[in-house]
Design a protein around this motif. Structure first.
Motif, PDB file in Angstrom:
ATOM      1  N   ALA A   1       0.836  -1.208   0.000  1.00 46.64           N
ATOM      2  CA  ALA A   1       0.000   0.000   0.000  1.00 46.64           C
ATOM      3  C   ALA A   1       0.868   1.255   0.000  1.00 46.64           C
ATOM      4  CB  ALA A   1      -0.937  -0.007   1.207  1.00 46.64           C
ATOM      5  N   LEU A   2       1.975   1.220   0.725  1.00 43.89           N
ATOM      6  CA  LEU A   2       2.893   2.355   0.748  1.00 43.89           C
ATOM      7  C   LEU A   2       3.483   2.602  -0.633  1.00 43.89           C
ATOM      8  CD1 LEU A   2       4.565   4.554   2.152  1.00 43.89           C
ATOM      9  CD2 LEU A   2       6.237   2.757   2.717  1.00 43.89           C
ATOM     10  N   LEU A   3       3.915   1.542  -1.309  1.00 39.13           N
ATOM     11  CA  LEU A   3       4.479   1.717  -2.647  1.00 39.13           C
ATOM     12  C   LEU A   3       3.457   2.321  -3.603  1.00 39.13           C
ATOM     13  CD1 LEU A   3       6.570  -1.544  -3.122  1.00 39.13           C
ATOM     14  CD2 LEU A   3       7.419   0.773  -2.691  1.00 39.13           C
ATOM     15  N   ARG A   4       2.229   1.873  -3.503  1.00 41.54           N
ATOM     16  CA  ARG A   4       1.171   2.430  -4.358  1.00 41.54           C
ATOM     17  C   ARG A   4       0.945   3.907  -4.014  1.00 41.54           C
ATOM     18  NH1 ARG A   4      -4.354   3.370  -4.583  1.00 41.54           N
ATOM     19  NH2 ARG A   4      -5.247   2.991  -6.642  1.00 41.54           N
ATOM     20  N   ARG A   5       0.875   4.205  -2.729  1.00 38.83           N
ATOM     21  CA  ARG A   5       0.662   5.589  -2.290  1.00 38.83           C
ATOM     22  C   ARG A   5       1.818   6.487  -2.747  1.00 38.83           C
ATOM     23  NH1 ARG A   5      -0.575   4.227   2.357  1.00 38.83           N
ATOM     24  NH2 ARG A   5       1.323   4.642   3.510  1.00 38.83           N
ATOM     25  N   MET A   6       3.037   5.994  -2.655  1.00 38.75           N
ATOM     26  CA  MET A   6       4.193   6.766  -3.102  1.00 38.75           C
ATOM     27  C   MET A   6       4.117   7.025  -4.608  1.00 38.75           C
ATOM     28  SD  MET A   6       7.189   4.995  -0.788  1.00 38.75           S
ATOM     29  CE  MET A   6       8.519   5.818  -1.621  1.00 38.75           C
ATOM     30  N   ARG A   7       3.668   6.040  -5.357  1.00 36.40           N
ATOM     31  CA  ARG A   7       3.510   6.217  -6.803  1.00 36.40           C
ATOM     32  C   ARG A   7       2.485   7.294  -7.093  1.00 36.40           C
ATOM     33  NH1 ARG A   7      -0.263   4.379 -10.039  1.00 36.40           N
ATOM     34  NH2 ARG A   7      -0.914   2.599  -8.766  1.00 36.40           N
ATOM     35  N   LEU A   8       1.352   7.225  -6.398  1.00 37.30           N
ATOM     36  CA  LEU A   8       0.299   8.211  -6.613  1.00 37.30           C
ATOM     37  C   LEU A   8       0.751   9.604  -6.171  1.00 37.30           C
ATOM     38  CD1 LEU A   8      -2.768   6.066  -5.524  1.00 37.30           C
ATOM     39  CD2 LEU A   8      -2.074   6.677  -7.871  1.00 37.30           C
ATOM     40  N   GLU A   9       1.460   9.699  -5.066  1.00 34.93           N
ATOM     41  CA  GLU A   9       1.992  10.984  -4.595  1.00 34.93           C
ATOM     42  C   GLU A   9       2.941  11.595  -5.617  1.00 34.93           C
ATOM     43  OE1 GLU A   9       3.776  10.016  -0.840  1.00 34.93           O
ATOM     44  OE2 GLU A   9       1.850   9.867   0.188  1.00 34.93           O
ATOM     45  N   ALA A  10       3.658  10.743  -6.341  1.00 36.58           N
ATOM     46  CA  ALA A  10       4.585  11.215  -7.370  1.00 36.58           C
ATOM     47  C   ALA A  10       3.846  11.577  -8.659  1.00 36.58           C
ATOM     48  CB  ALA A  10       5.647  10.152  -7.643  1.00 36.58           C
ATOM     49  N   GLY A  11       2.530  11.326  -8.683  1.00 38.95           N
ATOM     50  CA  GLY A  11       1.741  11.647  -9.863  1.00 38.95           C
ATOM     51  C   GLY A  11       1.998  10.708 -11.025  1.00 38.95           C
ATOM     52  N   LEU A  12       2.352   9.463 -10.711  1.00 33.91           N
ATOM     53  CA  LEU A  12       2.705   8.497 -11.734  1.00 33.91           C
ATOM     54  C   LEU A  12       1.676   7.378 -11.845  1.00 33.91           C
ATOM     55  CD1 LEU A  12       6.468   8.128 -10.770  1.00 33.91           C
ATOM     56  CD2 LEU A  12       5.541   9.445 -12.690  1.00 33.91           C
ATOM     57  N   THR A  13       1.506   6.883 -13.056  1.00 37.60           N
ATOM     58  CA  THR A  13       0.697   5.691 -13.279  1.00 37.60           C
ATOM     59  C   THR A  13       1.606   4.468 -13.222  1.00 37.60           C
ATOM     60  OG1 THR A  13       1.050   5.662 -15.671  1.00 37.60           O
ATOM     61  CG2 THR A  13      -0.827   6.985 -14.849  1.00 37.60           C
ATOM     62  N   GLN A  14       1.005   3.300 -13.200  1.00 34.23           N
ATOM     63  CA  GLN A  14       1.806   2.080 -13.266  1.00 34.23           C
ATOM     64  C   GLN A  14       2.610   2.046 -14.560  1.00 34.23           C
ATOM     65  OE1 GLN A  14      -0.732  -1.341 -12.705  1.00 34.23           O
ATOM     66  NE2 GLN A  14      -0.792  -1.066 -10.481  1.00 34.23           N
ATOM     67  N   VAL A  15       2.014   2.516 -15.633  1.00 34.01           N
ATOM     68  CA  VAL A  15       2.718   2.549 -16.928  1.00 34.01           C
ATOM     69  C   VAL A  15       3.939   3.463 -16.845  1.00 34.01           C
ATOM     70  CG1 VAL A  15       2.524   3.224 -19.354  1.00 34.01           C
ATOM     71  CG2 VAL A  15       0.672   1.942 -18.273  1.00 34.01           C
ATOM     72  N   ASP A  16       3.783   4.630 -16.219  1.00 30.29           N
ATOM     73  CA  ASP A  16       4.915   5.559 -16.062  1.00 30.29           C
ATOM     74  C   ASP A  16       6.075   4.891 -15.320  1.00 30.29           C
ATOM     75  OD1 ASP A  16       3.427   7.697 -17.208  1.00 30.29           O
ATOM     76  OD2 ASP A  16       2.664   8.306 -15.227  1.00 30.29           O
ATOM     77  N   VAL A  17       5.757   4.245 -14.210  1.00 27.99           N
ATOM     78  CA  VAL A  17       6.803   3.593 -13.409  1.00 27.99           C
ATOM     79  C   VAL A  17       7.439   2.463 -14.208  1.00 27.99           C
ATOM     80  CG1 VAL A  17       7.312   2.311 -11.290  1.00 27.99           C
ATOM     81  CG2 VAL A  17       5.709   4.232 -11.233  1.00 27.99           C
ATOM     82  N   ALA A  18       6.618   1.682 -14.870  1.00 27.33           N
ATOM     83  CA  ALA A  18       7.136   0.572 -15.673  1.00 27.33           C
ATOM     84  C   ALA A  18       8.098   1.073 -16.748  1.00 27.33           C
ATOM     85  CB  ALA A  18       5.981  -0.201 -16.302  1.00 27.33           C
ATOM     86  N   GLU A  19       7.743   2.171 -17.397  1.00 25.70           N
ATOM     87  CA  GLU A  19       8.624   2.732 -18.426  1.00 25.70           C
ATOM     88  C   GLU A  19       9.949   3.176 -17.816  1.00 25.70           C
ATOM     89  OE1 GLU A  19       6.268   5.777 -20.300  1.00 25.70           O
ATOM     90  OE2 GLU A  19       5.185   4.313 -21.543  1.00 25.70           O
ATOM     91  N   ARG A  20       9.902   3.785 -16.648  1.00 23.55           N
ATOM     92  CA  ARG A  20      11.138   4.216 -15.982  1.00 23.55           C
ATOM     93  C   ARG A  20      12.007   3.028 -15.595  1.00 23.55           C
ATOM     94  NH1 ARG A  20       9.660   9.351 -12.079  1.00 23.55           N
ATOM     95  NH2 ARG A  20       8.727  10.627 -13.710  1.00 23.55           N
ATOM     96  N   LEU A  21      11.369   1.900 -15.321  1.00 22.12           N
ATOM     97  CA  LEU A  21      12.095   0.688 -14.930  1.00 22.12           C
ATOM     98  C   LEU A  21      12.478  -0.179 -16.127  1.00 22.12           C
ATOM     99  CD1 LEU A  21       9.858  -0.358 -11.901  1.00 22.12           C
ATOM    100  CD2 LEU A  21      12.171   0.622 -11.788  1.00 22.12           C
TER     101      LEU A  21
END
Length: 89
Positions: free
Chosen positions: A15-35
């Motif tokens: 839940a923290l990882l999801r919240r951190m992603r949302l706080e950063a204004g990122l979608t799962q796709v955004d994070v996946a692209e960065r990774l």
């Protein structure tokens, strides 16, 4: 004590990882692209279908615009407060 992937502590970590992603204004796709990973990689660790090792967590933290140390510090803070305490905040 349940130490499996569904353990309460691990649920709170996810839940923290999801919240951190949302706080950063990122979608799962955004994070996946960065990774340089498929979106399903992010979905699977957020849903608990897969666990992250420490090296992967470091990469995820950096993709979220933070550090491994900062992410772990947030997790420790989360785990030191009971769910009842979190409801009071």
């Amino acid at each position: 004590m349940d130490k499996g992937i569904t353990a309460e502590e691990y649920r709170r970590f996810r839940a923290l990882l999801r919240r951190m992603r949302l706080e950063a204004g990122l979608t799962q796709v955004d994070v996946a692209e960065r990774l340089d990973e498929p979106q399903s990689f992010v979905s699977k660790y957020e849903s608990g279908e897969r666990r992250l090792d420490v090296i992967e967590l470091r990469r995820v933290a950096e993709a979220l615009g933070t550090t491994l140390v900062a992410a772990v510090e947030r997790l420790v803070h989360e785990l030191e407060h009971s769910p009842a305490d979190a409801e009071k905040d």
